[in-house]
Design a protein around this motif. Structure first.
Motif, PDB file in Angstrom:
ATOM      1  N   GLN A 107     -58.526 -44.372  32.608  1.00 58.70           N
ATOM      2  CA  GLN A 107     -59.060 -44.906  32.385  1.00 58.70           C
ATOM      3  C   GLN A 107     -58.961 -46.722  32.579  1.00 58.70           C
ATOM      4  O   GLN A 107     -59.691 -47.935  32.657  1.00 58.70           O
ATOM      5  N   PRO A 108     -57.934 -47.112  32.244  1.00 62.37           N
ATOM      6  CA  PRO A 108     -56.896 -48.391  33.071  1.00 62.37           C
ATOM      7  C   PRO A 108     -57.081 -49.084  34.303  1.00 62.37           C
ATOM      8  O   PRO A 108     -57.614 -49.947  34.953  1.00 62.37           O
ATOM      9  N   LEU A 109     -57.088 -47.348  35.113  1.00 60.92           N
ATOM     10  CA  LEU A 109     -57.250 -48.115  36.839  1.00 60.92           C
ATOM     11  C   LEU A 109     -58.548 -48.256  37.382  1.00 60.92           C
ATOM     12  O   LEU A 109     -59.275 -49.189  37.780  1.00 60.92           O
ATOM     13  N   THR A 110     -59.792 -47.162  36.447  1.00 66.27           N
ATOM     14  CA  THR A 110     -61.201 -47.436  36.555  1.00 66.27           C
ATOM     15  C   THR A 110     -61.981 -49.015  36.188  1.00 66.27           C
ATOM     16  O   THR A 110     -62.558 -49.522  36.881  1.00 66.27           O
ATOM     17  N   SER A 111     -60.927 -49.656  34.926  1.00 65.90           N
ATOM     18  CA  SER A 111     -61.276 -50.762  34.885  1.00 65.90           C
ATOM     19  C   SER A 111     -60.587 -52.039  35.432  1.00 65.90           C
ATOM     20  O   SER A 111     -62.201 -52.842  36.007  1.00 65.90           O
TER      21      SER A 111
END
Length: 69
Positions: free
Chosen positions: A42-46
């Motif tokens: 999720q952090p990388l996608t954000s």
């Protein structure tokens, strides 16, 4: 401010960002759905979505506590 053409191409030069854009062409999704669909955290996608928003490729809408792209 309009992004320069080279900034748009630089943003689309990453294969994960292309996967995100391709997935979003079908429907609006939240970060969790996008992350699961492309197999990234999720952090990388954000982070990738922030870059795509910065050059105007995607837009975000906030509904309650969710952000939809």
């Amino acid at each position: 401010m309009n992004p320069q053409v080279h900034e748009v191409f630089r943003a689309l030069g990453d294969s994960n960002r292309l996967k995100i854009v391709n997935g979003l062409l079908l429907e609006c999704q939240n970060v969790n759905e996008i992350s699961e669909g492309i197999g990234l955290s999720q952090p990388l996608t954000s982070h990738h979505l922030k870059i795509l928003r910065g050059v105007g490729i995607v837009r975000m809408e906030i509904q309650a506590t969710f952000r939809y792209y």
